[in-house]
Design a protein around this motif. Structure first.
Motif, PDB file in Angstrom:
ATOM      1  N   LEU A 494       0.852  -1.196   0.000  1.00 23.59           N
ATOM      2  CA  LEU A 494       0.000   0.000   0.000  1.00 23.59           C
ATOM      3  C   LEU A 494       0.887   1.245   0.000  1.00 23.59           C
ATOM      4  N   ASP A 495       0.376   2.302  -0.637  1.00 25.13           N
ATOM      5  CA  ASP A 495       1.116   3.553  -0.562  1.00 25.13           C
ATOM      6  C   ASP A 495       0.874   4.171   0.802  1.00 25.13           C
ATOM      7  N   VAL A 496       1.678   5.152   1.154  1.00 23.42           N
ATOM      8  CA  VAL A 496       1.654   5.695   2.513  1.00 23.42           C
ATOM      9  C   VAL A 496       0.257   6.148   2.908  1.00 23.42           C
ATOM     10  N   GLN A 497      -0.442   6.790   1.966  1.00 22.89           N
ATOM     11  CA  GLN A 497      -1.745   7.350   2.292  1.00 22.89           C
ATOM     12  C   GLN A 497      -2.785   6.262   2.600  1.00 22.89           C
ATOM     13  N   SER A 498      -2.878   5.273   1.682  1.00 21.16           N
ATOM     14  CA  SER A 498      -3.871   4.224   1.959  1.00 21.16           C
ATOM     15  C   SER A 498      -3.474   3.440   3.186  1.00 21.16           C
ATOM     16  N   GLU A 499      -2.175   3.304   3.375  1.00 19.07           N
ATOM     17  CA  GLU A 499      -1.730   2.538   4.524  1.00 19.07           C
ATOM     18  C   GLU A 499      -2.264   3.158   5.808  1.00 19.07           C
ATOM     19  N   LYS A 500      -2.152   4.470   5.909  1.00 17.57           N
ATOM     20  CA  LYS A 500      -2.643   5.142   7.115  1.00 17.57           C
ATOM     21  C   LYS A 500      -4.132   4.878   7.309  1.00 17.57           C
ATOM     22  N   ALA A 501      -4.878   5.050   6.206  1.00 15.10           N
ATOM     23  CA  ALA A 501      -6.325   4.875   6.283  1.00 15.10           C
ATOM     24  C   ALA A 501      -6.696   3.440   6.644  1.00 15.10           C
ATOM     25  N   VAL A 502      -6.047   2.483   5.967  1.00 18.65           N
ATOM     26  CA  VAL A 502      -6.358   1.086   6.225  1.00 18.65           C
ATOM     27  C   VAL A 502      -5.936   0.713   7.644  1.00 18.65           C
ATOM     28  N   GLN A 503      -4.804   1.252   8.046  1.00 17.09           N
ATOM     29  CA  GLN A 503      -4.285   0.950   9.378  1.00 17.09           C
ATOM     30  C   GLN A 503      -5.288   1.348  10.458  1.00 17.09           C
ATOM     31  N   ALA A 504      -5.872   2.504  10.292  1.00 20.20           N
ATOM     32  CA  ALA A 504      -6.834   2.979  11.290  1.00 20.20           C
ATOM     33  C   ALA A 504      -8.017   2.009  11.380  1.00 20.20           C
ATOM     34  N   ALA A 505      -8.522   1.622  10.190  1.00 20.02           N
ATOM     35  CA  ALA A 505      -9.656   0.700  10.188  1.00 20.02           C
ATOM     36  C   ALA A 505      -9.241  -0.653  10.733  1.00 20.02           C
ATOM     37  N   MET A 506      -8.030  -1.025  10.397  1.00 13.31           N
ATOM     38  CA  MET A 506      -7.509  -2.309  10.828  1.00 13.31           C
ATOM     39  C   MET A 506      -7.417  -2.381  12.350  1.00 13.31           C
ATOM     40  N   ASN A 507      -6.988  -1.269  12.935  1.00 15.53           N
ATOM     41  CA  ASN A 507      -6.901  -1.240  14.397  1.00 15.53           C
ATOM     42  C   ASN A 507      -8.263  -1.493  15.021  1.00 15.53           C
ATOM     43  N   VAL A 508      -9.292  -0.933  14.394  1.00 12.90           N
ATOM     44  CA  VAL A 508     -10.648  -1.173  14.883  1.00 12.90           C
ATOM     45  C   VAL A 508     -10.994  -2.651  14.736  1.00 12.90           C
ATOM     46  N   LEU A 509     -10.633  -3.203  13.572  1.00 13.88           N
ATOM     47  CA  LEU A 509     -10.959  -4.600  13.289  1.00 13.88           C
ATOM     48  C   LEU A 509     -10.259  -5.544  14.273  1.00 13.88           C
ATOM     49  N   MET A 510      -9.031  -5.218  14.592  1.00 10.39           N
ATOM     50  CA  MET A 510      -8.249  -6.110  15.446  1.00 10.39           C
ATOM     51  C   MET A 510      -8.671  -6.043  16.905  1.00 10.39           C
ATOM     52  N   GLU A 511      -9.344  -4.975  17.238  1.00  8.18           N
ATOM     53  CA  GLU A 511      -9.795  -4.744  18.606  1.00  8.18           C
ATOM     54  C   GLU A 511     -10.525  -5.965  19.164  1.00  8.18           C
ATOM     55  N   GLY A 512     -10.016  -6.541  20.216  1.00  9.16           N
ATOM     56  CA  GLY A 512     -10.712  -7.644  20.870  1.00  9.16           C
ATOM     57  C   GLY A 512     -10.644  -8.959  20.125  1.00  9.16           C
ATOM     58  N   ARG A 513      -9.880  -9.009  19.070  1.00  4.78           N
ATOM     59  CA  ARG A 513      -9.731 -10.267  18.344  1.00  4.78           C
ATOM     60  C   ARG A 513      -8.312 -10.754  18.465  1.00  4.78           C
ATOM     61  N   THR A 514      -8.129 -12.031  18.159  1.00  5.21           N
ATOM     62  CA  THR A 514      -6.772 -12.534  18.078  1.00  5.21           C
ATOM     63  C   THR A 514      -6.256 -12.223  16.687  1.00  5.21           C
ATOM     64  N   ALA A 515      -5.161 -11.494  16.637  1.00  6.88           N
ATOM     65  CA  ALA A 515      -4.611 -11.161  15.335  1.00  6.88           C
ATOM     66  C   ALA A 515      -3.153 -11.604  15.283  1.00  6.88           C
ATOM     67  N   VAL A 516      -2.804 -12.243  14.183  1.00  8.97           N
ATOM     68  CA  VAL A 516      -1.401 -12.570  13.969  1.00  8.97           C
ATOM     69  C   VAL A 516      -0.984 -11.827  12.718  1.00  8.97           C
ATOM     70  N   VAL A 517      -0.062 -10.890  12.890  1.00  9.65           N
ATOM     71  CA  VAL A 517       0.321 -10.076  11.741  1.00  9.65           C
ATOM     72  C   VAL A 517       1.810 -10.239  11.456  1.00  9.65           C
TER      73      VAL A 517
END
Ligand SMILES: Nc1ncnc2c1ncn2[C@@H]1O[C@H](COP(=O)(O)OP(=O)(O)O)[C@@H](O)[C@H]1O
Ligand SMILES: [Mg+2]
Length: 568
Positions: A494-517
């Motif tokens: 991902l380019d820097v811009q989408s990465e930031k946006a996706v990252q924010a959503a991803m943090n929400v998604l990972m909340e309370g779940r088991t995530a292996v990244v």
């Protein structure tokens, strides 16, 4: 060579009714054919009664009609065998472990399902009727000749080996050249299909000239093999003629001898002559069959291998009832073939937390995610879910726990929509779809497409960029909403811009779940609850960012390197 056939015969239910019918028709046809010499002998020796004439006419007419029917039933039978083997293979391909695909390439799988099966069905549908017919015909002829005079039948039996041996030698030679040309053809096809996908690469390295020459060499090799093969065709006709000539000489000389001795009449000699002709006709069929079987030998052993390969075991002891458990690698060792990738590793992946796996490329990070989903199985040690080895859970219910964004995010040829909802059992509303796309930061791109969500992604997703493919895969993960998230360098392209946006959503998604990244991104790594540092098949250190930083020199270098690249 027979063993593969016999093994294959028991792998699927054959159309016995049709095979039986075909055999019966064949026997009827042979019986009719065998009536002819007796009639003709009578005609030739001057016995021209109306029964004899009608007999000859009826036999000939019925045989003509028969030949069409037999061929038709033969086709039906071989198609029926075809479909059974194709379904069997397809079924097994879907249920085979991924390991199989590491050794057999997709191209080859295609040819196994399509070409190899038709070779085999041709042999199976031809073999049984022909064999039964031959045994029947031989016994019949030997018996009739024996009744005329035992010496006739003895002479026939003595001469047969010459014929059979010649046919077998020719068959072997024919098979060798056939195999050789087939291999050259396969080489050529493979060369072309590999090269044509890499045209952009070839052009950018200005390698057209070299590749053109390599292609010409391959074409030339195939040509030479064909030339060699044509020699076998050339020999075929004279060989058959020669064998027939010998046979006729034998019959004439032997027959005349017996006639002059007065042991047989001229009428019997004529019948003898015709029976011998038919007998060798049958031997010739056997020769053709022998060659055919030889030629399909490769196909048979390949398919036998495929249908005997172990399948994934879906049905096991337990459903997954409680999701809220830790995952644990317990002294796990894993190798791809001989290549050791994980060497006695042990670590925990705590429930509801984010675990980041870091380490040099080729260290086995992606392999860990594959092992978690049981795409591969450990050579030694195990993975535990709570206290239960994961191999105890039904495979479907186990894999259903995970949302997986693979490293190279391959897509299916289809629309963006199909790719996002792939694998979901439930209906997905339009607003859910839009939300998922938005979270994955791909909605903007989708809206720019004239067909929106129905825009085709091309073969393997080739009309999207790497980053776009990845975001489609991420949208899929958002929609799937599983308890476990496996992200394999999901942000890498991902380019820097989408990465930031996706990252924010991803943090929400990972909340309370088991995530292996698996990540090379400091912001992800630093926020992870736990870091597993993997190096050369061993776990070097685990702990929080600070802990690992304190303990591992490798990690300090790694972080420093990341800092430099992000700043630079
Ligand atoms: N399907 C495979 N067959 C054989 N070797 C493989 C396969 N997949 C990966 N490997 C090898 O296993 C090692 C670990 O691969 P991988 O887990 O992808 O590493 P990482 O994700 O850390 O870069 C590498 O050396 C790679 O070449
Ligand atoms: Mg990897």
């Amino acid at each position: 060579m027979w063993r593969s056939y016999i093994r294959l015969l028991f792998k699927t239910r054959l159309p016995w009714f049709w095979l039986g019918l075909l055999t019966a028709l064949n026997i009827a046809d042979i019986t009719l054919g065998l009536l002819l010499p007796a009639y003709t002998a009578q005609v030739a020796s001057g016995v021209i009664t109306s029964t004899v004439i009608t007999g000859v006419v009826v036999v000939i007419v019925v045989r003509v009609l028969f030949s069409g029917i037999i061929r038709y039933i033969g086709k039906i039978t071989s198609y029926k065998i075809d479909i059974r083997y194709r379904k069997l293979i397809w079924n097994r391909l879907m249920r085979s472990p991924i390991k199989l695909y590491d050794t057999v390439k997709p191209n080859e799988m295609v040819s196994r399902t399509v070409n190899d099966t038709s070779q085999i069905s041709a042999v199976i549908s031809g073999l049984l009727p022909a064999l039964v017919g031959m045994v029947y015909g031989t016994v019949y002829i030997a018996k009739v000749l024996y009744d005329y005079d035992w010496r006739l039948s003895a002479g026939l039996v003595l001469y047969s080996p010459v014929y059979v041996i010649a046919i077998i030698f020719y068959g072997k030679w024919n098979y060798r050249t056939h195999k050789y040309t087939q291999n050259r053809l396969a080489g050529l096809t493979q060369f072309l299909s590999e090269l044509l996908v890499s045209i952009p690469l070839i052009k950018s390295f200005a390698n057209e000239k070299k590749e053109t020459n390599r292609g010409k060499d391959n074409i030339q090799l195939y040509y030479k093999a064909n030339m060699k093969r044509s020699l076998t065709t050339w020999v075929n006709t004279p060989l058959t003629s020669l064998l027939n000539l010998f046979m006729e000489l034998f019959v004439i000389i032997f027959g005349i001898y017996l006639v002059t001795q007065g042991t047989i009449t001229l009428q019997i000699w004529i019948a003898f002559f015709m029976y011998v002709g038919m007998y060798f006709g049958m031997l010739e069929t056997f020769g053709v069959m022998y060659t055919q079987i030889k030629q399909s030998q490769g196909a048979t052993s390949r398919i036998a291998h495929l249908v005997e390969n172990d399948l994934e075991q879906y049905h096991r002891e337990q459903e997954v009832h409680n999701n809220q458990l830790d995952l644990e690698f317990d002294h796990l060792t894993f190798a791809y073939g001989d290549k050791l990738v994980l060497d006695d590793v042990s670590f925990k992946i705590p429930y509801g937390q984010v675990t980041a796996i870091v380490g040099p490329s080729g260290g086995g990070k992606s392999t860990i995610l594959s092992l978690l989903q049981q795409l591969y199985h450990p050579n030694d040690g195990q993975i535990l879910f709570g206290d239960t080895p994961v191999e105890k859970f039904h495979l479907d219910s186990w894999r259903g726990l995970f949302s997986y964004v693979a490293q190279d995010s391959p897509l299916f040829a289809g629309s963006i929509r199909e790719n996002i909802v792939y694998g979901l059992e439930r209906e997905v509303t339009e607003s859910e779809l839009v939300q998922a796309a938005e979270n994955a930061n791909i909605l903007g791109f989708i809206n720019e497409q004239p067909e929106k969500f129905d825009a085709p992604v091309g073969e393997g997703g080739s009309s999207l960029s790497g980053g776009q493919r990845q975001r489609v895969a991420i949208a899929r993960a958002f929609l799937r909403n599983s308890d476990f998230l496996l992200l394999d360098e999901a942000m890498a392209s991902l380019d820097v811009q989408s990465e930031k946006a996706v990252q924010a959503a991803m943090n929400v998604l990972m909340e309370g779940r088991t995530a292996v990244v698996v990540a090379h991104d400091l912001s992800i790594i630093r926020n992870a609850d736990q870091i597993i540092l993997l190096n050369e098949g061993k776990v070097e250190t685990t702990g929080s960012h600070e802990e690992v930083l304190k303990e591992s020199e490798l990690y300090r270098q790694f972080v420093e390197f990341l800092n430099n690249t992000t700043e630079g």
